[in-house]
Design an enzyme around this catalytic site. Structure first.
Site, PDB file in Angstrom:
ATOM      1  N   ASP A 274      -8.217  -4.676  -6.014  1.00  0.00           N
ATOM      2  CA  ASP A 274      -7.758  -3.663  -4.975  1.00  0.00           C
ATOM      3  C   ASP A 274      -8.773  -2.499  -5.437  1.00  0.00           C
ATOM      4  O   ASP A 274      -8.825  -1.969  -6.319  1.00  0.00           O
ATOM      5  CB  ASP A 274      -6.400  -3.236  -5.384  1.00  0.00           C
ATOM      6  CG  ASP A 274      -5.684  -2.392  -4.485  1.00  0.00           C
ATOM      7  OD1 ASP A 274      -6.511  -1.542  -3.888  1.00  0.00           O
ATOM      8  OD2 ASP A 274      -4.578  -2.550  -4.107  1.00  0.00           O
TER       9      ASP A 274
ATOM     10  N   SER B   6       0.647  -1.211  -0.190  1.00  0.00           N
ATOM     11  CA  SER B   6       0.023  -0.065   0.079  1.00  0.00           C
ATOM     12  C   SER B   6       1.008   0.916  -0.053  1.00  0.00           C
ATOM     13  O   SER B   6       1.758   1.389  -0.832  1.00  0.00           O
ATOM     14  CB  SER B   6      -0.836  -0.012   1.238  1.00  0.00           C
ATOM     15  OG  SER B   6      -1.870   1.135   1.153  1.00  0.00           O
TER      16      SER B   6
ATOM     17  N   HIS C 112      -7.123  -5.140  -1.332  1.00  0.00           N
ATOM     18  CA  HIS C 112      -6.024  -4.371  -1.227  1.00  0.00           C
ATOM     19  C   HIS C 112      -4.985  -5.075  -0.290  1.00  0.00           C
ATOM     20  O   HIS C 112      -5.409  -5.312   1.055  1.00  0.00           O
ATOM     21  CB  HIS C 112      -6.583  -3.092  -0.432  1.00  0.00           C
ATOM     22  CG  HIS C 112      -5.424  -2.019  -0.156  1.00  0.00           C
ATOM     23  ND1 HIS C 112      -4.324  -1.689  -1.284  1.00  0.00           N
ATOM     24  CD2 HIS C 112      -4.906  -1.548   0.960  1.00  0.00           C
ATOM     25  CE1 HIS C 112      -3.674  -0.685  -0.628  1.00  0.00           C
ATOM     26  NE2 HIS C 112      -3.893  -0.555   0.515  1.00  0.00           N
TER      27      HIS C 112
END
Length: 556
Positions: free
Chosen positions: A443, A195, A478
């Protein structure tokens, strides 16, 4: 040559690090604070020997400290808080753990990622982790409500530390601690994160390409300020379906979309197995309009406004000239999963008024950190939603590129890799560095299409980019989760590539049996090959659909 010795960060002013004579005798854990007392602008607050717990946590020395303590331009107190863990059974490697979200807290320095069954400390790495120069729990920020973790954006140096400066300082601190405790520098230095941590990793590959032998970047928010503009675009899109974005799409509505994606795309890789293996072909095969109701809204269809809202959001944010401001998005089977909903539509967190993450952390980041000058947005759920609802894509979006006399670096300058639009990673490549990037196709935070375009440019610029591999992960949300085989040892593959010269091909991925979003029909032992882009996993035509051996990586 990649430097394994202490590298001084100009911003950190750690001049004493290079002037100290090299050590040959290891320094005991308890003696580390005194041994590093001469380091400029660094204060070790504790060094504690931790015993093997018999449950996987090895014996190690846990060091905590702060660097660059200062008063910011906004009058608040700042420092780079850090933790380093130095294992007794050291493998002579350093792992720089870079963290996600807004940072703001010192995540335990374990070298852990959701995709890994075994963390870096368990493998013998010396690991450092930091808060990137600000504290999300600073009491001075409590009045900012849900934006309290974002208000550090009022200080230019705190912005810079968050973007890249803290990592520069931490590399120097880590090298000094390793040299002191073990009496020698690490033989190899690595960085890993997902991330915002993936963004940190790609920034380091560009800014500090001579420091790391291997870098692992998951779901990299390489254009993070642009992705924050998407948050405003999403909110305004959902409001086309319902003024209350939490009601714009029910969980059943999004599961209906996911089912239609599978209906049109599941078999494109030769197997009807609940996985969209060939994502590029799916984008032309799937037509959202097929779900539009002919009359009133029912459980089997979407209203015209819902279709219009989803199509607008997935096309990506644009200004009135039609210019794309971030990225488009791919349709995949994970759009019906809980993680996608949590980010985009609705959370189950009462203090957030059940608003999604884009309306809390996302709005505060866009207003305080990524735009210049920062906007002092109210920190209630209603105020944050109001900011995103009123965001103007002609007037406000250019502010992620803006500077002024106080904020001399724009949001894109301090957050994105300097060569993000024309990636080359020349120093990293020329010093023999190896890069592995992975990204979930479902995601909801950063578009896999954006990462794919970046990697395509890198390949073109670097004559094939033989020093880099990119692995899109079908169905994965994610960083992990979703209907996906989301467990794979990318860190082990990276070490093997760096140290044995064995470039990875397919990575063997398995499901996490504790993943509550796995389809009921899937075996808890399902495996799949993750193929290096642009190759995709295709069914061989025989064998179990739950075994990686039944699939091969083929050209798209």
């Amino acid at each position: 040559m990649i430097r394994a010795l202490c590298v001084v960060a100009a911003a950190a002013a750690l001049a004493a690090c290079t002037s100290a004579p090299p050590r040959s005798a290891p320094v005991a854990c308890a003696a580390l604070p005194a041994a590093l007392a001469a380091m400029s602008n660094v204060r070790i607050t504790a060094a504690t020997a931790v015993a093997d717990d018999g449950k996987g946590m090895p014996a190690h020395c846990q060091v905590t400290g702060v660097a660059n303590e200062r008063t910011g331009a906004d009058g608040r107190q700042y420092a780079i808080g850090f933790e380093m863990r130095l294992p007794a059974a050291w493998n002579q490697r350093f792992l720089h753990q870079v963290n996600g979200g807004n940072d703001g807290k010192v995540v335990p320095a374990l070298g852990a990622l959701p995709i890994l069954a075994k963390n870096g400390l368990q493998r013998g790495f010396a690991v450092i982790s930091s808060d990137s120069g600000h504290r999300e729990d600073d009491p001075a920020n409590n009045a900012a409500g849900l934006a309290r973790s974002n208000v550090f954006g009022l200080d230019p140096q705190a912005r810079r530390d968050y973007g890249y400066g803290a990592n520069d300082t931490m590399f120097s601190v880590a090298q000094a601690l390793i040299k002191a405790h073990y009496g020698q520098a690490p033989q190899r230095s690595y960085m890993a994160g997902c991330s915002n941590g993936g963004r940190h990793a790609l920034v380091a590959a560009t800014r500090y390409g001579d420091r790391y032998h291997g870098i692992l970047a998951g779901a990299p928010g390489l254009n993070l300020p642009k992705a924050a503009v998407q948050h405003a675009w999403d909110v305004q899109s959902w409001q086309m379906a319902d003024p209350d974005i939490r009601k714009a799409f029910s969980p059943a509505d999004m599961q209906l979309v996911a089912a239609k994606v599978l209906e049109r795309c599941d078999g494109l890789d030769g197997a009807a197995d609940g996985i969209v293996g060939d994502l590029p072909r799916c984008q032309s095969a799937f037509k959202l309009g097929e779900l539009q109701c002919g009359g009133e809204k029912t459980a089997q269809c979407l209203s015209a406004n819902q279709v219009r809202a989803l199509e607008r959001a997935f096309a990506g944010p644009r200004n009135s000239k039609g210019e794309l401001l971030y990225s488009d998005w791919s349709w995949d089977a994970g759009v019906g999963a809980g993680n996608w909903r949590f980010w985009k539509l609705e959370s189950q967190i009462p203090p957030w008024n059940r608003m999604p993450l884009i309306a809390t952390m996302g709005a505060g980041s866009l207003s305080y950190i990524f735009t210049t000058p920062p906007t002092r947005t109210g920190g209630s759920p209603d105020e944050l939603i109001k900011f995103l609802s009123g965001f103007d894509f002609d007037r406000d979006a250019p502010r992620i590129f803006a500077t002024d006399a106080t904020f001399t670096e724009s949001g894109m300058q301090f957050m994105a890799p300097p060569d993000v639009d024309d990636p080359r990673l020349a120093t990293f490549r020329d010093n023999g560095g190896k890069l592995i990037v992975y990204h979930g196709n479902s995601d909801a935070v950063f578009s896999v299409n954006d990462t794919t375009r970046w990697f395509r440019k890198l390949q073109a610029n670097a004559g094939g980019a033989e020093f880099a591999r990119y692995y899109p992960v079908p169905g994965m949300a994610h960083c992990s989760g979703g209907p996906a085989t989301d467990q794979f040892d990318a860190l082990g593959a990276l070490v093997e590539w760096v140290e044995q010269g064995k470039a990875p091909a397919a990575l063997n991925a398995s499901v996490n049996p504790n993943n509550k979003e796995l389809p009921a029909a899937w075996s808890k032992a399902r495996t799949r090959p993750l193929c290096p882009w642009p190759r995709v996993a295709r069914y061989n035509g025989s064998g179990s659909l739950d075994e990686a051996a039944s699939f091969r990586c083929s050209a798209p």
